[in-house]
Write a protein that holds these residues in place. Structure first.
Motif, PDB file in Angstrom:
ATOM      1  N   THR A 519       0.857  -1.185   0.000  1.00  0.00           N
ATOM      2  CA  THR A 519       0.000   0.000   0.000  1.00  0.00           C
ATOM      3  C   THR A 519       0.892   1.234   0.000  1.00  0.00           C
ATOM      4  OG1 THR A 519      -0.080   0.280   2.408  1.00  0.00           O
ATOM      5  CG2 THR A 519      -1.660  -1.266   1.419  1.00  0.00           C
ATOM      6  N   GLU A 520       0.287   2.390  -0.143  1.00  0.00           N
ATOM      7  CA  GLU A 520       1.043   3.639  -0.095  1.00  0.00           C
ATOM      8  C   GLU A 520       1.846   3.754   1.203  1.00  0.00           C
ATOM      9  OE1 GLU A 520       1.471   6.058  -2.246  1.00  0.00           O
ATOM     10  OE2 GLU A 520       0.015   5.613  -3.804  1.00  0.00           O
ATOM     11  N   ASP A 521       1.287   3.257   2.288  1.00  0.00           N
ATOM     12  CA  ASP A 521       1.973   3.362   3.579  1.00  0.00           C
ATOM     13  C   ASP A 521       3.224   2.496   3.652  1.00  0.00           C
ATOM     14  OD1 ASP A 521       0.062   5.117   4.470  1.00  0.00           O
ATOM     15  OD2 ASP A 521      -1.142   3.574   5.474  1.00  0.00           O
ATOM     16  N   ASP A 522       3.337   1.539   2.747  1.00  0.00           N
ATOM     17  CA  ASP A 522       4.507   0.656   2.747  1.00  0.00           C
ATOM     18  C   ASP A 522       5.704   1.263   2.035  1.00  0.00           C
ATOM     19  OD1 ASP A 522       3.254  -1.548   4.081  1.00  0.00           O
ATOM     20  OD2 ASP A 522       2.183  -1.993   2.217  1.00  0.00           O
ATOM     21  N   ASN A 523       5.495   2.353   1.331  1.00  0.00           N
ATOM     22  CA  ASN A 523       6.574   2.940   0.546  1.00  0.00           C
ATOM     23  C   ASN A 523       7.509   3.743   1.442  1.00  0.00           C
ATOM     24  OD1 ASN A 523       8.067   3.545  -1.729  1.00  0.00           O
ATOM     25  ND2 ASN A 523       6.321   4.376  -2.873  1.00  0.00           N
ATOM     26  N   ASN A 524       8.700   4.019   0.937  1.00  0.00           N
ATOM     27  CA  ASN A 524       9.565   4.986   1.604  1.00  0.00           C
ATOM     28  C   ASN A 524       8.877   6.343   1.579  1.00  0.00           C
ATOM     29  OD1 ASN A 524      11.665   3.172   2.176  1.00  0.00           O
ATOM     30  ND2 ASN A 524      12.563   3.452   0.133  1.00  0.00           N
ATOM     31  N   PRO A 525       9.067   7.158   2.606  1.00  0.00           N
ATOM     32  CA  PRO A 525       8.331   8.432   2.667  1.00  0.00           C
ATOM     33  C   PRO A 525       8.725   9.380   1.546  1.00  0.00           C
ATOM     34  CG  PRO A 525      10.017   8.327   4.366  1.00  0.00           C
ATOM     35  CD  PRO A 525       9.945   6.961   3.769  1.00  0.00           C
TER      36      PRO A 525
END
Length: 538
Positions: A519-525
């Motif tokens: 998900t988007e939350d799993d990406n690097n910031p």
């Protein structure tokens, strides 16, 4: 419902290489076993070879991501794309951000936008190689006693380790202290079917490194068995046992396992058919031919390759000074001025770049005239010779270095110093530089960390433009300080602190959208663009 982007894009790639994929299913629809596949390979050895060549063909391709990007990018050339991007991210390969410079997004870190072309290319290039490695590994019986098949398995395992090692350093900070942080999805021949159906989450740094080391162990064992039985590689585009040990040395150095790094580097040196290039061999433009004495591994380029027939969609076009290409119009590539000024005049490498007066002691009159004629400025590279040493050639068929044996000596010196033998490490460094680069060199560093810092400086000089130094920046937890480097645009002068979020690449948006386990939350910031700072001028 999410589509499986990694696997869908790789499937398109695999259709071009039917040597192994068409063996997975029998005409009646049953699954073919590895024993049955191996029998087919025995009867049709060209198919087995095709399974391995599918891996290495991807190191050198013309716009392999055109379908994924929806356009052709002239810096989309396989693995050298990653070399160009990471060098441009750093502080040592200086260039003008203009319309002819295809590394502009990497100069400004706009490549960290997860919708950028570069974000997609870097990700796809490494995972497509992994996909082909997985295909090859699954095509041979792991218990095979056929030396040729053992050699193929060894190459596939070692190449997969190489790719995951690079991914680990691009998408997360260095190993030590970050073992539990998310790294990249781990897809092997064993879980690829499940990953295609359900997606693959980011594995931790520790889990990815465990896989890298397991792959290297398998690769080395298979290659040793094959080489002991008389098998050998036909050329240096392929990994052999010495290269696998070289990758192991890089990994151990990153993990700060000093004794293991020293041992692996020493083993790589002892097994390799390469030797360090002498002063006489590097005091003129070179580094264009995989048969040069110091190359352990490289991308072998043929005149008939599409990247060559393209004229300008190739690595020499972007990097070269003596050949036709984008560099003639972009202003070329320069060395960090502050770094250049640390190189003594007695060092043969000083002539790898033009000096402040746009001259180099390493050039012939004709080479010097070409550099002046095309208006190249101070500190422009003359390290890389044109293909066949032909000035102004438009045949950009230069081979591209992936590993040179000089690196093993520098790994050995650093590992010795940091492993508790500072004097030995300093002596190894001094002996290497005095013998092969600068007879008058003396290492004044005394402590282990100071010796490590001096080796880092030597690596920045020795491997300039070879796509290696970004991995040192990450391994050593360095920042990117471009002050005093000579970047032409004030907007490209940064002083990025170690550990800044902008240093990490982001997983591409297409992958986040299509991988069911991400998900988007799993990406690097997402990080703000770096802020330009006041430059330091002479």
């Amino acid at each position: 419902m999410k589509t499986k982007y990694i696997f869908a894009s790789s499937l398109l790639l695999s259709l071009a290489f039917t040597g192994c994929q068409d063996l997975d299913t029998a005409p009646e629809g049953d699954t073919v076993t590895t024993d049955q596949k191996e029998e087919v390979y025995i009867q049709n050895p060209e198919r087995a070879e095709a399974a391995i060549n599918a891996i290495y063909s991807q190191f050198n391709q013309r716009t392999p991501n055109a379908n994924a990007l929806g356009t052709e990018r002239h810096n989309d050339i396989g693995y050298p794309t990653i070399m160009l991007c990471t060098d441009a991210n750093g502080m040592d390969v200086v260039s003008d951000n203009n319309g002819y410079n295809w590394q502009g997004n990497s100069l400004t870190f706009d490549d960290r936008d997860y919708t950028s072309y570069e974000a997609q290319m870097v990700w796809n290039d490494l995972y497509n190689i992994i996909f082909s490695c997985n295909n090859a590994i699954s095509s041979f019986d792991p218990e095979t006693d056929n030396p040729t098949f053992q050699m193929y398995l060894g190459r596939a395992y070692a190449t997969r380790a190489f790719c995951y090692f690079n991914l680990a350093q691009l998408y997360q900070f260095t190993y030590v202290g970050n073992q539990d942080k998310p790294c990249v999805p781990l897809i092997t021949n064993e879980n690829s079917a499940d990953a295609a159906a359900n997606g693959a989450p980011r594995a931790t740094v520790q889990v990815v490194y465990d896989q890298i080391e397991a792959d290297l162990e398998n690769g080395i064992n298979y290659l040793k068995s094959a080489e002991d039985a008389g098998e050998s590689r036909p050329d240096r585009r392929y990994i052999d046992q010495s290269v696998a040990y070289g990758i192991r040395a890089r990994v151990a150095l990153t993990k700060q396992e000093w004794a293991a790094a020293e041992e692996a580097a020493q083993t790589a040196i002892s097994l390799s058919d390469a030797r360090p290039a002498t002063i006489e061999e590097v005091n003129h433009p070179t580094f264009w031919d995989v048969t040069e004495p110091d190359w352990m591994w490289g991308v072998l380029v043929e005149e008939s390759d599409p990247v060559v027939s393209s004229g300008i969609v190739n690595w020499p076009s972007h990097m070269g000074s003596f050949n036709y290409g984008y560099a003639w119009y972009s202003g070329g590539k320069q060395i960090n001025r502050a770094l250049f000024n640390t190189i003594p005049d007695t060092d043969a490498r000083k002539g790898w770049w033009l000096n402040a007066d746009t001259e180099s002691a390493n050039l012939t009159a004709a080479q010097q005239a070409l550099m002046k004629g095309y208006g190249f400025g101070p500190y422009t590279q003359v390290k890389f010779a044109p293909y066949n040493n032909e000035l102004e050639t438009s045949t950009n068929a230069n081979d591209i270095p992936l590993m040179r044996i000089e690196e093993m000596y520098l790994i050995m010196a650093e590992a010795q110093a940091m492993g508790g033998n500072a004097g030995t490490g300093r002596a190894t460094l001094e002996s290497f530089i005095q013998t092969y680069r600068d007879p008058e060199y003396t290492c004044t560093a005394a402590s282990a960390t100071d010796i490590q810092e001096e080796i880092y400086r030597q690596r920045r000089i020795e491997f300039w433009g070879e796509g290696l130094i970004w991995f040192d920046i990450m391994r050593l937890n360095k920042g990117v300080d471009r002050r005093g480097a000579g970047f032409p645009q004030a907007a490209s002068v940064y002083n990025i602190e170690p550990g800044s979020a902008i240093l990490l690449w982001r997983i591409p948006q297409n992958e986040i959208n299509s991988n069911q386990a991400l998900t988007e939350d799993d990406n690097n910031p997402s990080a703000p663009a770096p802020t330009p700072v006041q430059d330091i001028t002479e």
